[in-house]
Design an enzyme around this catalytic site. Structure first.
Site, mmCIF file in Angstrom:
data_model
loop_
_atom_site.group_PDB
_atom_site.id
_atom_site.type_symbol
_atom_site.label_atom_id
_atom_site.label_comp_id
_atom_site.label_asym_id
_atom_site.label_seq_id
_atom_site.Cartn_x
_atom_site.Cartn_y
_atom_site.Cartn_z
ATOM 1 N N ASP A 115 43.450 39.617 32.614
ATOM 2 C CA ASP A 115 44.716 39.473 31.884
ATOM 3 C C ASP A 115 45.182 40.800 31.278
ATOM 4 O OD1 ASP A 115 44.966 36.667 32.378
ATOM 5 O OD2 ASP A 115 43.180 36.459 31.140
ATOM 6 N N ASP A 172 44.247 42.115 41.725
ATOM 7 C CA ASP A 172 43.428 40.963 41.331
ATOM 8 C C ASP A 172 42.791 41.310 39.995
ATOM 9 O OD1 ASP A 172 41.705 38.865 41.082
ATOM 10 O OD2 ASP A 172 40.598 39.246 42.927
ATOM 11 N N HIS A 192 41.831 32.702 45.262
ATOM 12 C CA HIS A 192 41.522 33.732 46.263
ATOM 13 C C HIS A 192 42.266 33.517 47.567
ATOM 14 C CE1 HIS A 192 37.946 34.288 43.504
ATOM 15 N NE2 HIS A 192 38.655 35.387 43.424
ATOM 16 N N GLU A 226 37.167 48.442 41.753
ATOM 17 C CA GLU A 226 36.827 47.622 40.572
ATOM 18 C C GLU A 226 36.223 48.538 39.504
ATOM 19 O OE1 GLU A 226 36.713 44.281 39.246
ATOM 20 O OE2 GLU A 226 35.733 45.403 37.634
ATOM 21 N N PRO A 232 40.717 46.335 29.794
ATOM 22 C CA PRO A 232 40.868 47.355 30.836
ATOM 23 C C PRO A 232 42.002 47.054 31.824
ATOM 24 C CG PRO A 232 38.894 46.041 31.219
ATOM 25 C CD PRO A 232 39.424 45.642 29.869
ATOM 26 N N GLN A 281 33.699 45.221 28.967
ATOM 27 C CA GLN A 281 34.023 43.865 28.515
ATOM 28 C C GLN A 281 32.764 43.026 28.279
ATOM 29 O OE1 GLN A 281 36.720 43.183 31.731
ATOM 30 N NE2 GLN A 281 35.216 43.894 33.218
ATOM 31 N N ASP A 296 38.430 53.228 38.135
ATOM 32 C CA ASP A 296 39.648 52.695 37.535
ATOM 33 C C ASP A 296 40.745 52.604 38.607
ATOM 34 O OD1 ASP A 296 41.912 52.132 36.100
ATOM 35 O OD2 ASP A 296 41.538 53.611 34.526
HETATM 36 N N1 SAM Z 1 40.819 35.671 39.116
HETATM 37 C C1 SAM Z 1 40.812 36.330 37.908
HETATM 38 C C2 SAM Z 1 41.785 35.883 36.867
HETATM 39 O O1 SAM Z 1 42.983 35.876 37.071
HETATM 40 O O2 SAM Z 1 41.306 35.496 35.806
HETATM 41 C C3 SAM Z 1 40.675 37.804 38.050
HETATM 42 C C4 SAM Z 1 39.233 38.067 38.101
HETATM 43 S S1 SAM Z 1 38.661 39.624 38.557
HETATM 44 C C5 SAM Z 1 37.028 39.347 38.015
HETATM 45 C C6 SAM Z 1 39.451 40.788 37.504
HETATM 46 C C7 SAM Z 1 38.768 42.127 37.550
HETATM 47 O O3 SAM Z 1 39.690 43.164 37.248
HETATM 48 C C8 SAM Z 1 37.619 42.276 36.560
HETATM 49 O O4 SAM Z 1 36.413 42.341 37.258
HETATM 50 C C9 SAM Z 1 37.929 43.565 35.822
HETATM 51 O O5 SAM Z 1 36.789 44.347 35.562
HETATM 52 C C10 SAM Z 1 38.888 44.238 36.802
HETATM 53 N N2 SAM Z 1 39.720 45.292 36.195
HETATM 54 C C11 SAM Z 1 40.341 45.239 34.997
HETATM 55 N N3 SAM Z 1 40.982 46.404 34.776
HETATM 56 C C12 SAM Z 1 40.766 47.186 35.869
HETATM 57 C C13 SAM Z 1 41.171 48.505 36.229
HETATM 58 N N4 SAM Z 1 41.920 49.243 35.417
HETATM 59 N N5 SAM Z 1 40.769 48.987 37.430
HETATM 60 C C14 SAM Z 1 39.991 48.254 38.262
HETATM 61 N N6 SAM Z 1 39.579 47.010 37.951
HETATM 62 C C15 SAM Z 1 39.952 46.475 36.783
#
Ligand code: SAM
Length: 287
Positions: free
Chosen positions: A166, A163, A71, A115, A170, A40, A145
């Protein structure tokens, strides 16, 4: 009223559009970091009103000023419903704010955070030290993943927190029925799944779709709300999913005693109140 005076200085503003005709705008001090990661577009800006802001693919993930709401609410609500929670899985959450909140509970023995994007973790450590501090050593961060992890793990968890970003990029696969079903399988009988799910004010269809998918898998799916100023519409939806009809009350009033004074949003009144929904939201869910 203050008059605006065009001093001839260039002003930088960042806008995230929430609908084609509205959005949120921040006056920017400077861009601190920018990287096209493997997954991203990661940008960190410093703003006048909300402090540092993390953007993923142009969308606000968190800001210094209001990250605590998200959080605290994604974490303390489920843990206070089931104070026996000991094994916790966080999917996503690379900024580490959710990990910080879970780690406040001394009785929680095993926290795993999966993450996908290591750059989110490293940049959060550099620019958001307040998010990346932890209060126990009982955690492990896995870069990978979350979908893969959930399908392969042999472990059983008491709490899974999704967490995620959107449902585009990913994060898309983290909103499917197939994924929720697998989460169900790796939760114990009294286990809880919590997730963030968009704004019921702006994204009614998408929130309803998520709700309907969860309802196909879990017997008990309860929406709850929090006020997050920098997220679209400010009204944010979370889901709490259980395998059985269980009371959503706080079970042990002493659980947060040692840190309740440092929490900025969550308290036991908020816990109860967050499940009270406005009429238009109830109608949307048919409840
Ligand atoms: N608080 C936030 C929001 O609602 O906007 C969420 C933020 S947090 C940074 C979301 C995280 O999910 C990102 O760092 C992203 O890289 C991670 N993410 C997305 N797809 C994922 C996957 N398939 N496996 C693990 N992490 C993932």
């Amino acid at each position: 009223m203050k008059e605006f005076n065009n001093s001839g200085q260039t002003q930088l503003w960042f806008t995230e559009y929430h609908t084609p005709n509205s959005g949120i705008t921040f006056k920017v001090k400077e861009t601190l970091y920018r990287k096209k990661t493997k997954y991203q577009d990661l940008v960190i800006i410093d703003t006048y009103e909300f402090g540092k802001v993390m953007l993923l693919d142009g969308l606000v993930m968190l800001t210094d000023r209001d990250e605590f709401v998200y959080h605290e609410m994604i974490t303390h609500v489920p843990i206070n419903i089931n104070p026996k929670i000991e094994n916790v899985l966080i999917i996503g959450g690379g900024d580490c704010g959710t990990l910080r909140e879970v780690s406040r509970y001394k009785h929680i023995k095993n926290i795993k955070m999966v993450e996908i994007d290591k750059d989110v973790i490293t940049s959060s450590k550099k620019f958001f030290p307040n998010l990346t501090k932890t209060f126990s050593k009982n955690y492990k961060i896995i870069v990978g993943d979350g979908i893969d992890f959930v399908f392969k793990t042999k472990e059983i968890f008491d709490l899974i927190i999704i967490d995620s970003s959107d449902p585009i990029g990913p994060g898309e696969g983290l909103f499917t029925e197939k994924f929720y079903r697998k989460c169900y399988e790796i939760l114990n009988e009294n286990g809880i799944l919590t997730l963030q799910a968009e704004s019921p004010y702006f994204y009614k269809d998408s929130v309803k779709t998520i709700y309907n998918r969860l309802k196909k898998v879990f017997l008990n799916v309860k929406p709850y709300l929090a006020f997050i100023p920098t997220y679209p519409s400010g009204m944010w939806n979370f889901f709490l999913c259980l395998k059985e009809e269980t009371s959503l009350d706080v079970k042990n009033k002493n659980l947060i005693k040692s840190f309740q004074n440092v929490l900025k949003y969550y308290n036991h009144q908020i816990h109860t109140g967050s499940f009270s929904l406005p009429n238009f939201v109830k109608k949307m869910y048919g409840i």
